[in-house]
Design a protein around this motif. Structure first.
Motif, mmCIF file in Angstrom:
data_model
loop_
_atom_site.group_PDB
_atom_site.id
_atom_site.type_symbol
_atom_site.label_atom_id
_atom_site.label_comp_id
_atom_site.label_asym_id
_atom_site.label_seq_id
_atom_site.Cartn_x
_atom_site.Cartn_y
_atom_site.Cartn_z
ATOM 1 N N ALA A 115 2.227 3.071 -15.042
ATOM 2 C CA ALA A 115 1.761 1.420 -14.721
ATOM 3 C C ALA A 115 1.397 1.005 -13.442
ATOM 4 C CB ALA A 115 3.374 0.719 -15.177
ATOM 5 N N GLN A 116 1.223 -0.559 -13.068
ATOM 6 C CA GLN A 116 0.677 -0.970 -12.095
ATOM 7 C C GLN A 116 1.265 -2.215 -11.148
ATOM 8 O OE1 GLN A 116 -2.535 -3.120 -12.821
ATOM 9 N NE2 GLN A 116 -2.518 -4.058 -10.786
ATOM 10 N N PRO A 117 2.006 -1.969 -10.185
ATOM 11 C CA PRO A 117 2.524 -3.306 -9.428
ATOM 12 C C PRO A 117 1.051 -3.319 -8.377
ATOM 13 C CG PRO A 117 3.724 -1.141 -8.756
ATOM 14 C CD PRO A 117 2.614 -0.826 -9.995
ATOM 15 N N GLU A 118 1.645 -3.788 -7.166
ATOM 16 C CA GLU A 118 0.395 -3.890 -6.200
ATOM 17 C C GLU A 118 0.379 -2.525 -5.651
ATOM 18 O OE1 GLU A 118 0.865 -7.664 -3.742
ATOM 19 O OE2 GLU A 118 2.562 -7.705 -4.457
ATOM 20 N N VAL A 119 -1.077 -1.906 -5.533
ATOM 21 C CA VAL A 119 -1.235 -0.589 -5.193
ATOM 22 C C VAL A 119 -1.485 -0.500 -3.824
ATOM 23 C CG1 VAL A 119 -1.730 0.188 -7.637
ATOM 24 C CG2 VAL A 119 -3.492 -0.593 -5.893
ATOM 25 N N THR A 120 -2.038 -1.526 -3.150
ATOM 26 C CA THR A 120 -2.664 -1.327 -1.795
ATOM 27 C C THR A 120 -1.415 -1.813 -0.733
ATOM 28 O OG1 THR A 120 -5.023 -1.834 -2.604
ATOM 29 C CG2 THR A 120 -4.566 -1.999 -0.334
ATOM 30 N N LEU A 121 -0.745 -2.900 -1.225
ATOM 31 C CA LEU A 121 0.175 -3.211 -0.167
ATOM 32 C C LEU A 121 0.995 -2.372 0.497
ATOM 33 C CD1 LEU A 121 1.274 -5.814 1.147
ATOM 34 C CD2 LEU A 121 2.687 -5.918 -0.825
ATOM 35 N N PRO A 122 1.639 -1.271 -0.291
ATOM 36 C CA PRO A 122 2.716 -0.298 0.272
ATOM 37 C C PRO A 122 1.958 0.381 1.601
ATOM 38 C CG PRO A 122 2.591 -0.052 -2.037
ATOM 39 C CD PRO A 122 1.459 -1.043 -1.625
ATOM 40 N N TYR A 123 0.582 0.662 1.624
ATOM 41 C CA TYR A 123 -0.137 1.270 2.702
ATOM 42 C C TYR A 123 -0.251 0.373 3.921
ATOM 43 C CZ TYR A 123 -1.472 4.805 -0.575
ATOM 44 O OH TYR A 123 -1.371 5.774 -1.496
ATOM 45 N N MET A 124 0.205 -0.917 3.960
ATOM 46 C CA MET A 124 0.086 -1.843 5.038
ATOM 47 C C MET A 124 1.666 -1.826 5.699
ATOM 48 S SD MET A 124 -2.425 -4.644 3.180
ATOM 49 C CE MET A 124 -2.373 -5.899 4.781
ATOM 50 N N ARG A 125 1.970 -0.672 6.273
ATOM 51 C CA ARG A 125 3.321 -0.545 6.535
ATOM 52 C C ARG A 125 4.030 -1.547 7.558
ATOM 53 N NH1 ARG A 125 3.837 5.860 7.407
ATOM 54 N NH2 ARG A 125 1.991 5.503 8.696
ATOM 55 N N ASN A 126 2.947 -2.076 8.255
ATOM 56 C CA ASN A 126 3.554 -2.926 9.353
ATOM 57 C C ASN A 126 3.539 -4.580 9.053
ATOM 58 O OD1 ASN A 126 0.912 -3.395 9.040
ATOM 59 N ND2 ASN A 126 0.083 -3.775 11.287
ATOM 60 N N VAL A 127 3.575 -4.705 7.783
ATOM 61 C CA VAL A 127 3.828 -6.109 7.105
ATOM 62 C C VAL A 127 5.026 -6.171 6.276
ATOM 63 C CG1 VAL A 127 1.366 -6.717 7.305
ATOM 64 C CG2 VAL A 127 2.422 -5.786 4.961
ATOM 65 N N PHE A 128 5.847 -7.067 6.443
ATOM 66 C CA PHE A 128 7.337 -6.924 5.657
ATOM 67 C C PHE A 128 7.049 -6.955 4.254
ATOM 68 C CE2 PHE A 128 10.183 -9.521 3.129
ATOM 69 C CZ PHE A 128 11.121 -8.990 3.396
ATOM 70 N N GLY A 157 -2.591 8.948 1.910
ATOM 71 C CA GLY A 157 -1.614 8.826 0.656
ATOM 72 C C GLY A 157 -1.851 8.880 -0.686
ATOM 73 N N LEU A 158 -1.336 9.327 -1.624
ATOM 74 C CA LEU A 158 -1.344 9.318 -2.846
ATOM 75 C C LEU A 158 -0.338 8.451 -3.665
ATOM 76 C CD1 LEU A 158 -3.360 10.234 -5.089
ATOM 77 C CD2 LEU A 158 -1.773 12.380 -5.182
ATOM 78 N N THR A 159 -0.398 7.870 -4.606
ATOM 79 C CA THR A 159 0.535 6.793 -5.099
ATOM 80 C C THR A 159 0.400 6.824 -6.287
ATOM 81 O OG1 THR A 159 0.893 5.432 -3.219
ATOM 82 C CG2 THR A 159 1.635 4.766 -5.255
ATOM 83 N N PHE A 160 1.710 6.982 -7.415
ATOM 84 C CA PHE A 160 1.647 6.937 -8.773
ATOM 85 C C PHE A 160 2.532 5.924 -9.074
ATOM 86 C CE2 PHE A 160 0.697 11.348 -8.004
ATOM 87 C CZ PHE A 160 -0.332 11.582 -8.598
ATOM 88 N N ALA A 161 2.139 4.704 -9.773
ATOM 89 C CA ALA A 161 2.809 3.775 -9.932
ATOM 90 C C ALA A 161 2.941 3.310 -11.533
ATOM 91 C CB ALA A 161 2.215 2.522 -9.004
ATOM 92 N N PRO A 218 0.216 2.556 -16.528
ATOM 93 C CA PRO A 218 0.026 3.279 -15.240
ATOM 94 C C PRO A 218 -0.991 3.071 -14.320
ATOM 95 C CG PRO A 218 -0.901 4.435 -17.273
ATOM 96 C CD PRO A 218 -0.527 2.962 -17.433
ATOM 97 N N SER A 219 -0.842 3.695 -13.332
ATOM 98 C CA SER A 219 -1.949 3.539 -12.291
ATOM 99 C C SER A 219 -1.741 4.800 -11.039
ATOM 100 C CB SER A 219 -1.902 2.332 -11.204
ATOM 101 O OG SER A 219 -0.731 2.438 -10.173
ATOM 102 N N ILE A 220 -3.058 5.141 -10.420
ATOM 103 C CA ILE A 220 -2.930 6.353 -9.438
ATOM 104 C C ILE A 220 -3.828 5.611 -8.449
ATOM 105 C CG2 ILE A 220 -3.645 8.741 -9.222
ATOM 106 C CD1 ILE A 220 -3.343 9.389 -11.962
ATOM 107 N N VAL A 245 -6.931 -0.958 5.764
ATOM 108 C CA VAL A 245 -6.679 -0.151 4.577
ATOM 109 C C VAL A 245 -7.659 -0.146 3.477
ATOM 110 C CG1 VAL A 245 -4.726 0.110 2.980
ATOM 111 C CG2 VAL A 245 -3.838 -0.490 5.177
ATOM 112 N N GLY A 246 -7.996 1.060 2.713
ATOM 113 C CA GLY A 246 -8.527 1.095 1.867
ATOM 114 C C GLY A 246 -8.078 1.721 0.833
ATOM 115 N N THR A 247 -8.196 1.522 -0.635
ATOM 116 C CA THR A 247 -7.751 2.362 -1.612
ATOM 117 C C THR A 247 -8.690 2.410 -2.759
ATOM 118 O OG1 THR A 247 -6.617 0.413 -2.587
ATOM 119 C CG2 THR A 247 -5.151 1.515 -1.210
ATOM 120 N N ALA A 248 -8.722 3.548 -3.326
ATOM 121 C CA ALA A 248 -9.414 3.682 -4.713
ATOM 122 C C ALA A 248 -8.268 3.999 -6.094
ATOM 123 C CB ALA A 248 -10.267 4.726 -4.561
#
Length: 448
Positions: free
Chosen positions: A19-32, A351-355, A364-366, A381-384
């Motif tokens: 499945a799919q929550p926000e997929v790019t946000l987790p890579y922005m570790r410096n924001v709450f 990073g690689l994320t399965f959500a 799902p999302s990868i 931050v960039g994601t595919a």
């Protein structure tokens, strides 16, 4: 050995992901706000306070370009092509999330935070047969059953008050949060049976229904029907300050540190419910009725009147309708994510994320992501990603920090800006935080 375990983890989670929550946000570790998705994200600042706004839309049943074509300043529509992309069950989802306020502070080896959020979601699940009936008519269903039982909808608005805690240990990081939910309004339609059988001999229609429409927190008139005529400031104040519809939710996760560079994380969020008890109403429709089909187009062309009123009256007489006030429970859409990250340098992370998130079924999302710090006050931050039957989805996140002010924007699908007719999903979050103190000394340009 660690590399072998790391590879096994990647393979294992790829089999579990759905499945799919926000997929790019987790890579922005410096924001709450990254902790909304992965609670174990390690903060970079000892203090954070701010807000953000998030909006999301999903339609996994079709892409507009599958039946719409723009040529020579003219839009061409082919509705027959619309059915080709649809599944038996399809979803339209619209959601917004406002991070009204948060404050997070650091202890000796831990972080504690409090946050207030408002959430609103609109979900429509629909069967392919609904569009097939509208486009191709009912001839295809003669001698069979038109099943619309999968036509479900839910509209929810609620506030969330959260207390969270993160504990950092040498080998592990654990985090969790507990949320008190304040239900503001809900409309839910979830039929058990909604079918129409069409006889082969006389083309008689037999409709069967067994379903409930439940409402809570919606304004009503003196007759009990939904109406906004009496909505005033006092009604709004009562809604925002009342806790007649309460619920709870939990989120949490754990991160294992292989070494200083490699980490594996698992997180979950929004496992919870709301008990609706205030201003509730349940409308029950149950029964069976028989009627003949209507040749609406033919009667219109021949100038004949179409007697729809008598048909509706007959159906109304055949069905049992109950209006009761019984409390009910709705569940949030839980989200899960597995991630692996590797710090190539102090300011460069891959990073690689399965959500996955659950909404009537799993989605799902990868995601493959990279985070790059540039100077002391800029992060890119960039994601595919692959999700919602579309590939690739290119996301981007930007953080600018002039002094204690932290500005950020993040989106998961930039391709819409190039080809809007390829839409299956879109989301964007923008926010402002005030951050102070560094957990680790600030660094300039990346180095090995």
């Amino acid at each position: 050995m660690k590399r072998y375990i790391f590879s096994t983890f990647i393979l294992f989670t790829s089999l579990l992901a759905k499945a799919q929550p926000e997929v790019t946000l987790p890579y922005m570790r410096n924001v709450f706000q990254a902790s909304f998705v992965n609670p174990t994200v390690m903060p970079e600042h000892t203090f954070s306070m701010g807000f953000s706004v998030f909006g999301q839309a999903i339609s996994n049943g079709f892409q507009p370009k599958s039946f719409m074509n723009y040529r020579n300043d003219t839009m061409y529509v082919n509705l027959n092509s619309l059915l080709g992309d649809m599944n038996d069950k399809n979803l339209i989802y619209v959601g917004e999330n406002v991070d009204i306020f948060h404050i997070r502070v650091k202890g000796k080896s831990s972080f504690t935070w409090f946050a207030m959020r408002q959430n609103a979601t609109v979900t429509l699940q629909y069967p392919r047969e609904l569009f097939s009936l509208a486009i191709e008519g009912n001839k295809q269903f003669v001698g069979s059953t038109l099943d619309l039982s999968n036509l479900k909808s839910d509209v929810s608005v609620y506030n969330e008050y959260t207390i969270g805690y993160l504990k950092d240990l040498p080998q592990w990081t654990f985090a969790g949060r507990v949320s008190l939910l304040q239900g503001l309004a809900n409309i839910s339609f979830n039929p058990k049976v909604m079918q129409v059988e069409i006889d082969t001999a006389m083309y008689a229609h037999t409709a069967t229904a067994d379903g409930q429409l439940r409402t809570s927190g919606t304004p009503k008139n003196s007759e009990g029907d939904i109406s906004f005529d009496n909505v005033d400031d006092q009604w709004v104040t009562n809604r925002l300050t009342g806790f007649g519809n309460m619920g709870f939710a939990i989120s949490g996760g754990a991160t294992y540190k292989f070494d200083e560079r490699m980490k594996l994380s698992f997180g979950f969020s929004d496992i919870g419910f709301i008990k609706w008890k205030d201003e509730i109403q349940t409308y029950t429709l149950k029964g069976t009725t028989k009627f003949e089909g209507l040749d609406i187009l033919g009667d219109f062309l021949r100038g004949n009147d179409v007697d729809v009123d008598s048909l509706l009256q007959k159906m109304e007489d055949d069905f049992t309708r109950d209006t009761v006030a019984v409390s009910y429970t709705t569940w949030l859409n839980p989200k899960f994510n597995f991630s692996a990250t590797y710090d190539l340098t102090r300011r460069t992370t891959l990073g690689l994320t399965f959500a996955t998130f659950y909404n009537k079924r799993l989605y799902p999302s990868i995601t493959l992501g990279v985070s790059q710090g540039i100077g002391r006050f800029f992060q890119l931050v960039g994601t595919a990603s692959i999700y919602q039957r579309s590939i690739p989805n290119l996301g981007v996140g930007i953080v600018i920090k002039p002094g204690p002010l932290q500005l950020f924007v993040v989106a998961d699908n930039l391709y819409l800006a190039i080809d809007p007719l390829a839409f299956t999903n879109a989301n964007v979050r923008v926010g402002i935080n005030f951050v102070f103190g560094r957990v680790n000394p600030p660094q300039g340009l990346p180095y090995r």
